[in-house]
Design a protein around this motif. Structure first.
Motif, mmCIF file in Angstrom:
data_model
loop_
_atom_site.group_PDB
_atom_site.id
_atom_site.type_symbol
_atom_site.label_atom_id
_atom_site.label_comp_id
_atom_site.label_asym_id
_atom_site.label_seq_id
_atom_site.Cartn_x
_atom_site.Cartn_y
_atom_site.Cartn_z
ATOM 1 N N ALA A 169 -5.221 -0.559 3.180
ATOM 2 C CA ALA A 169 -5.655 0.119 1.962
ATOM 3 C C ALA A 169 -4.927 1.461 1.836
ATOM 4 O O ALA A 169 -4.584 2.092 2.842
ATOM 5 C CB ALA A 169 -7.161 0.329 1.990
ATOM 6 N N ARG A 170 -4.736 1.872 0.595
ATOM 7 C CA ARG A 170 -3.988 3.099 0.315
ATOM 8 C C ARG A 170 -4.610 4.308 1.032
ATOM 9 O O ARG A 170 -3.898 5.126 1.612
ATOM 10 C CB ARG A 170 -3.961 3.317 -1.195
ATOM 11 C CG ARG A 170 -3.152 4.503 -1.623
ATOM 12 C CD ARG A 170 -3.035 4.542 -3.148
ATOM 13 N NE ARG A 170 -2.406 5.755 -3.551
ATOM 14 C CZ ARG A 170 -3.065 6.830 -4.007
ATOM 15 N NH1 ARG A 170 -4.360 6.812 -4.106
ATOM 16 N NH2 ARG A 170 -2.413 7.910 -4.352
ATOM 17 N N ASP A 171 -5.942 4.425 0.988
ATOM 18 C CA ASP A 171 -6.620 5.546 1.642
ATOM 19 C C ASP A 171 -6.403 5.527 3.158
ATOM 20 O O ASP A 171 -6.183 6.569 3.768
ATOM 21 C CB ASP A 171 -8.118 5.522 1.345
ATOM 22 C CG ASP A 171 -8.428 5.860 -0.111
ATOM 23 O OD1 ASP A 171 -7.528 6.337 -0.823
ATOM 24 O OD2 ASP A 171 -9.585 5.643 -0.530
ATOM 25 N N GLU A 172 -6.472 4.348 3.738
ATOM 26 C CA GLU A 172 -6.266 4.228 5.186
ATOM 27 C C GLU A 172 -4.834 4.571 5.555
ATOM 28 O O GLU A 172 -4.587 5.233 6.567
ATOM 29 C CB GLU A 172 -6.581 2.795 5.651
ATOM 30 C CG GLU A 172 -8.046 2.440 5.605
ATOM 31 C CD GLU A 172 -8.286 0.970 5.941
ATOM 32 O OE1 GLU A 172 -7.473 0.384 6.694
ATOM 33 O OE2 GLU A 172 -9.266 0.422 5.434
ATOM 34 N N GLN A 173 -3.892 4.124 4.723
ATOM 35 C CA GLN A 173 -2.483 4.410 4.984
ATOM 36 C C GLN A 173 -2.219 5.914 4.896
ATOM 37 O O GLN A 173 -1.532 6.483 5.741
ATOM 38 C CB GLN A 173 -1.603 3.650 3.985
ATOM 39 C CG GLN A 173 -0.130 3.775 4.292
ATOM 40 C CD GLN A 173 0.703 2.970 3.322
ATOM 41 O OE1 GLN A 173 0.544 3.085 2.109
ATOM 42 N NE2 GLN A 173 1.585 2.153 3.851
ATOM 43 N N LEU A 174 -2.784 6.565 3.881
ATOM 44 C CA LEU A 174 -2.627 8.016 3.744
ATOM 45 C C LEU A 174 -3.229 8.724 4.953
ATOM 46 O O LEU A 174 -2.614 9.623 5.521
ATOM 47 C CB LEU A 174 -3.283 8.520 2.451
ATOM 48 C CG LEU A 174 -3.304 10.041 2.273
ATOM 49 C CD1 LEU A 174 -1.896 10.626 2.270
ATOM 50 C CD2 LEU A 174 -4.046 10.409 0.998
ATOM 51 N N LYS A 175 -4.417 8.319 5.365
ATOM 52 C CA LYS A 175 -5.088 8.934 6.514
ATOM 53 C C LYS A 175 -4.234 8.800 7.770
ATOM 54 O O LYS A 175 -4.025 9.773 8.502
ATOM 55 C CB LYS A 175 -6.455 8.272 6.731
ATOM 56 C CG LYS A 175 -7.268 8.887 7.854
ATOM 57 C CD LYS A 175 -8.630 8.185 7.961
ATOM 58 C CE LYS A 175 -9.548 8.820 8.971
ATOM 59 N NZ LYS A 175 -9.110 8.759 10.348
ATOM 60 N N GLU A 176 -3.683 7.624 8.001
ATOM 61 C CA GLU A 176 -2.864 7.374 9.196
ATOM 62 C C GLU A 176 -1.576 8.206 9.150
ATOM 63 O O GLU A 176 -1.195 8.834 10.125
ATOM 64 C CB GLU A 176 -2.569 5.869 9.288
ATOM 65 C CG GLU A 176 -1.843 5.454 10.549
ATOM 66 C CD GLU A 176 -0.331 5.457 10.402
ATOM 67 O OE1 GLU A 176 0.359 5.848 11.358
ATOM 68 O OE2 GLU A 176 0.167 5.095 9.323
#
Length: 118
Positions: free
Chosen positions: A2-9
């Motif tokens: 997910a976009r949010d997870e990718q940004l967080k990582e």
């Protein structure tokens, strides 16, 4: 992913790498990373800056980081080598959390373009 997870990582990778390089591993906050981007963009990393200039450096960083989003446009360098920007579009009114997400996204994009992270 997910976009949010990718940004967080990706944000955590940028934050860790910069913290290891510039803060002896102590986790750097968003404002400190924005300041580093300003120093990088000014191109005078070994200079000591007064409080007023530190705020100006953060302004340079914010303009640089948000330029790809269409909010700012580089205008010129002054006689001291400081970049100046024009406002192209007013920033929308964002809640604090939304501002943080926008800045983290812009920082991640900046460091990916600089090939600091992949």
């Amino acid at each position: 992913m997910a976009r949010d997870e990718q940004l967080k990582e990706r944000w955590e990778r940028v934050q860790k790498k910069l913290s290891d390089q510039f803060a002896d591993g102590e986790l750097m906050e968003l404002d400190a990373i924005i300041y580093l981007v300003g120093v990088q963009e000014l191109g005078q990393p070994h200079k000591k800056y007064k409080k007023d200039h530190k705020i100006d450096l953060m302004h340079i960083a914010i303009c640089t980081l948000l330029e790809p989003y269409g909010y700012y446009e580089f205008d010129f360098f002054d006689d001291d080598g400081w970049p100046h920007f024009k406002i192209k579009e007013e920033l929308p009114t964002l809640k604090a959390g939304e501002q943080t997400v926008l800045m983290k996204e812009a920082i991640v994009q900046y460091f990916m373009e600089k090939e600091y992270i992949s």
